[in-house]
Design an enzyme around this catalytic site. Sequence first.
Site, mmCIF file in Angstrom:
data_model
loop_
_atom_site.group_PDB
_atom_site.id
_atom_site.type_symbol
_atom_site.label_atom_id
_atom_site.label_comp_id
_atom_site.label_asym_id
_atom_site.label_seq_id
_atom_site.Cartn_x
_atom_site.Cartn_y
_atom_site.Cartn_z
ATOM 1 N N LEU A 82 5.870 -39.866 4.700
ATOM 2 C CA LEU A 82 4.595 -39.273 4.252
ATOM 3 C C LEU A 82 3.453 -39.780 5.127
ATOM 4 O O LEU A 82 2.538 -39.034 5.494
ATOM 5 C CB LEU A 82 4.338 -39.638 2.784
ATOM 6 C CG LEU A 82 5.243 -38.955 1.755
ATOM 7 C CD1 LEU A 82 5.185 -39.669 0.414
ATOM 8 C CD2 LEU A 82 4.868 -37.484 1.580
ATOM 9 N N GLU A 124 8.877 -34.698 0.643
ATOM 10 C CA GLU A 124 9.054 -35.413 -0.629
ATOM 11 C C GLU A 124 9.373 -36.894 -0.434
ATOM 12 O O GLU A 124 10.291 -37.427 -1.051
ATOM 13 C CB GLU A 124 10.148 -34.728 -1.457
ATOM 14 C CG GLU A 124 9.714 -33.380 -2.002
ATOM 15 C CD GLU A 124 10.563 -32.924 -3.174
ATOM 16 O OE1 GLU A 124 11.223 -33.735 -3.820
ATOM 17 O OE2 GLU A 124 10.549 -31.699 -3.424
ATOM 18 N N GLY A 153 10.168 -40.741 1.603
ATOM 19 C CA GLY A 153 9.414 -41.860 1.080
ATOM 20 C C GLY A 153 8.092 -42.090 1.789
ATOM 21 O O GLY A 153 7.539 -41.211 2.440
ATOM 22 N N ARG A 162 9.692 -26.425 -4.820
ATOM 23 C CA ARG A 162 10.634 -26.337 -3.685
ATOM 24 C C ARG A 162 10.996 -24.876 -3.412
ATOM 25 O O ARG A 162 11.099 -24.460 -2.255
ATOM 26 C CB ARG A 162 11.926 -27.094 -4.007
ATOM 27 C CG ARG A 162 11.781 -28.582 -3.987
ATOM 28 C CD ARG A 162 13.086 -29.224 -4.402
ATOM 29 N NE ARG A 162 12.980 -30.677 -4.417
ATOM 30 C CZ ARG A 162 13.951 -31.483 -4.817
ATOM 31 N NH1 ARG A 162 15.090 -30.990 -5.242
ATOM 32 N NH2 ARG A 162 13.778 -32.791 -4.800
ATOM 33 N N LEU A 222 18.208 -32.080 -2.917
ATOM 34 C CA LEU A 222 17.111 -31.258 -2.391
ATOM 35 C C LEU A 222 17.294 -29.761 -2.646
ATOM 36 O O LEU A 222 17.018 -28.930 -1.788
ATOM 37 C CB LEU A 222 16.904 -31.528 -0.891
ATOM 38 C CG LEU A 222 16.746 -32.991 -0.495
ATOM 39 C CD1 LEU A 222 16.579 -33.127 1.010
ATOM 40 C CD2 LEU A 222 15.554 -33.628 -1.202
ATOM 41 N N GLU A 279 0.836 -1.208 0.000
ATOM 42 C CA GLU A 279 0.000 0.000 0.000
ATOM 43 C C GLU A 279 0.873 1.261 0.000
ATOM 44 O O GLU A 279 0.607 2.212 -0.744
ATOM 45 C CB GLU A 279 -0.897 0.050 1.252
ATOM 46 C CG GLU A 279 -1.801 -1.145 1.463
ATOM 47 C CD GLU A 279 -1.169 -2.214 2.343
ATOM 48 O OE1 GLU A 279 -0.040 -2.627 2.029
ATOM 49 O OE2 GLU A 279 -1.799 -2.648 3.318
ATOM 50 N N THR A 337 15.072 -42.773 2.284
ATOM 51 C CA THR A 337 15.190 -42.127 0.973
ATOM 52 C C THR A 337 16.580 -41.523 0.829
ATOM 53 O O THR A 337 17.209 -41.622 -0.225
ATOM 54 C CB THR A 337 14.105 -41.033 0.839
ATOM 55 O OG1 THR A 337 12.840 -41.664 0.973
ATOM 56 C CG2 THR A 337 14.181 -40.308 -0.483
ATOM 57 N N CYS A 357 -2.150 -2.814 7.556
ATOM 58 C CA CYS A 357 -1.677 -2.834 8.951
ATOM 59 C C CYS A 357 -2.012 -1.508 9.631
ATOM 60 O O CYS A 357 -2.090 -0.460 8.981
ATOM 61 C CB CYS A 357 -0.177 -3.102 8.998
ATOM 62 S SG CYS A 357 0.815 -1.807 8.277
HETATM 63 N N1 LIG Z 1 8.436 -41.840 -5.855
HETATM 64 C C1 LIG Z 1 8.693 -40.897 -4.982
HETATM 65 O O1 LIG Z 1 8.161 -39.807 -5.040
HETATM 66 C C2 LIG Z 1 9.654 -41.189 -3.872
HETATM 67 C C3 LIG Z 1 10.093 -40.128 -3.076
HETATM 68 C C4 LIG Z 1 10.972 -40.415 -2.041
HETATM 69 C C5 LIG Z 1 11.386 -41.729 -1.844
HETATM 70 N N2 LIG Z 1 10.958 -42.717 -2.642
HETATM 71 C C6 LIG Z 1 11.382 -44.105 -2.415
HETATM 72 O O2 LIG Z 1 10.842 -44.517 -1.168
HETATM 73 C C7 LIG Z 1 11.704 -45.489 -0.594
HETATM 74 C C8 LIG Z 1 11.985 -45.136 0.846
HETATM 75 O O3 LIG Z 1 10.764 -44.981 1.541
HETATM 76 P P1 LIG Z 1 10.526 -45.630 2.972
HETATM 77 O O4 LIG Z 1 9.080 -45.546 3.283
HETATM 78 O O5 LIG Z 1 11.153 -46.979 2.955
HETATM 79 O O6 LIG Z 1 11.389 -44.747 3.966
HETATM 80 P P2 LIG Z 1 11.450 -43.155 4.225
HETATM 81 O O7 LIG Z 1 10.090 -42.609 4.399
HETATM 82 O O8 LIG Z 1 12.350 -42.528 3.229
HETATM 83 O O9 LIG Z 1 12.202 -43.141 5.595
HETATM 84 C C9 LIG Z 1 11.568 -43.492 6.744
HETATM 85 C C10 LIG Z 1 12.640 -43.610 7.750
HETATM 86 O O10 LIG Z 1 12.311 -42.835 8.873
HETATM 87 C C11 LIG Z 1 12.551 -43.632 10.000
HETATM 88 N N3 LIG Z 1 11.707 -43.264 11.115
HETATM 89 C C12 LIG Z 1 12.160 -42.849 12.263
HETATM 90 N N4 LIG Z 1 11.169 -42.606 13.114
HETATM 91 C C13 LIG Z 1 10.052 -42.881 12.494
HETATM 92 C C14 LIG Z 1 8.698 -42.836 12.871
HETATM 93 N N5 LIG Z 1 8.304 -42.425 14.080
HETATM 94 N N6 LIG Z 1 7.786 -43.200 11.967
HETATM 95 C C15 LIG Z 1 8.168 -43.622 10.744
HETATM 96 N N7 LIG Z 1 9.438 -43.686 10.336
HETATM 97 C C16 LIG Z 1 10.362 -43.321 11.207
HETATM 98 C C17 LIG Z 1 12.305 -45.061 9.553
HETATM 99 O O11 LIG Z 1 12.983 -45.902 10.423
HETATM 100 P P3 LIG Z 1 12.513 -47.423 10.633
HETATM 101 O O12 LIG Z 1 12.922 -48.150 9.398
HETATM 102 O O13 LIG Z 1 13.268 -47.831 11.852
HETATM 103 O O14 LIG Z 1 11.032 -47.418 10.824
HETATM 104 C C18 LIG Z 1 12.858 -45.036 8.143
HETATM 105 O O15 LIG Z 1 14.227 -45.316 8.135
HETATM 106 C C19 LIG Z 1 12.950 -45.507 -1.476
HETATM 107 O O16 LIG Z 1 12.867 -46.606 -2.349
HETATM 108 C C20 LIG Z 1 12.866 -44.242 -2.267
HETATM 109 O O17 LIG Z 1 13.507 -44.348 -3.507
HETATM 110 C C21 LIG Z 1 10.099 -42.487 -3.655
HETATM 111 ZN ZN LIG Z 2 1.157 -2.071 6.039
#
Ligand SMILES: NC(=O)c1ccc[n+]([C@@H]2O[C@H](COP(=O)([O-])OP(=O)(O)OC[C@H]3O[C@@H](n4cnc5c(N)ncnc54)[C@H](OP(=O)(O)O)[C@@H]3O)[C@@H](O)[C@H]2O)c1
Ligand SMILES: [Zn+2]
Length: 342
Positions: A291, A285, A287, A186, A206, A53, A198, A78
Amino acid sequence: MKIKKLFMERAIQLANNGIGIISPNPIVGCVIEINGLIISEAWNYQCENEHAEVKAINKIKNDSLFLKSTLYVTLEPCSHLGTTPSCVDLIIKKKISIVVIGAKSPFIKSRIGIKKLKKYGIKVIENYLHDQCRIINKRFFTFYEKNRPFIILKWDQSYDGFIASSFKKNECISNIYSRQLTHKWRSEEDSILVGEKTILMDNPELNTIKWNGKNPVKIFLDKELSIPNYYHLFDNKQDTIIFTEKKIEKKNNKIEFIQICFDQKLLEQILFFLFKKKIQSIIVEGGKKILEIFIKKNIWDESRVFISNKIFNDGLNAPIVNGNIILKKNIDTDILIIKSFY
Ligand SMILES: NC(=O)c1ccc[n+]([C@@H]2O[C@H](COP(=O)([O-])OP(=O)(O)OC[C@H]3O[C@@H](n4cnc5c(N)ncnc54)[C@H](OP(=O)(O)O)[C@@H]3O)[C@@H](O)[C@H]2O)c1
Ligand SMILES: [Zn+2]
């Protein structure tokens, strides 16, 4: 004087220039109009430290024009004296005739502004194109209304619903357009988070190298501090926050280690820390596990999913989210943007 949608739409367009640049400040656009003609316009830009403004008003040198003018602004002006003079006081001083406001400020202290404008005989139209004006500041509103960053979950999946293939390590799911769009996304957010697995498997950088924009703060969880320090995450090119269960004194100029408890409240602890640090948004992003921490607790705002036409037959299943589809587009692969019901 007739209020026209077109002028607020132009103010919204101007405000959008600030996405990814001016956080933690809100993005704001302003247009000053007389008899259907825009005589001045502006958006707030951090470096100049002046509100939209003030900038729009100061461009007009002939004060007599203000008496006939209508000022459109996307966010409530404001009324407190901060680092810049109050916009409300300037509007009053210049005797602008009508002020059209999009969204109300989430701050109570700004609220007296509308009353003050009216007290000085200025006609105020509130909540004009309200939803659009709020959406452009979804990060800012979420941050102050929910006391946490705006959360975007992003992943790529194969046509048959896998985020990783069982057969090919690092099989690419996306295409050059979706990768570039990801870098643009990003650059619009304050931070980026990925899971530990991941990082170990993909060693991602990243950054925003495929887009002209700033890099987000890198965030990752490393419970046992098991990620080797030659990984990209430790390259010192971006600010980085590492959540760990280990007590660590180590300090590096760009890397911050934060000790938390990896229990049921893991997500809450992370979000609280980011809130205190004024990080207004986060793009997660993958794994799958990371998510799903957000999905299970229903703490997310938007999911952005690329669905390619590749078939993996087997692999790591993509997460499933419930929400309203707000955008569906094709750039060789399908893009879905889903808004949480939450
Ligand atoms: N297509 C896509 O967009 C995309 C993107 C990213 C990754 N990816 C793929 O996804 C795969 C990896 O995914 P992911 O699911 O195996 O692992 P992730 O989500 O990358 O990592 C999870 C990690 O966090 C840890 N963790 C610690 N505390 C946690 C809690 N409270 N809750 C959950 N996890 C916790 C887990 O340990 P624990 O094992 O001890 O539970 C695990 O090592 C890879 O193959 C990668 O290439 C694909
Ligand atoms: Zn203002």
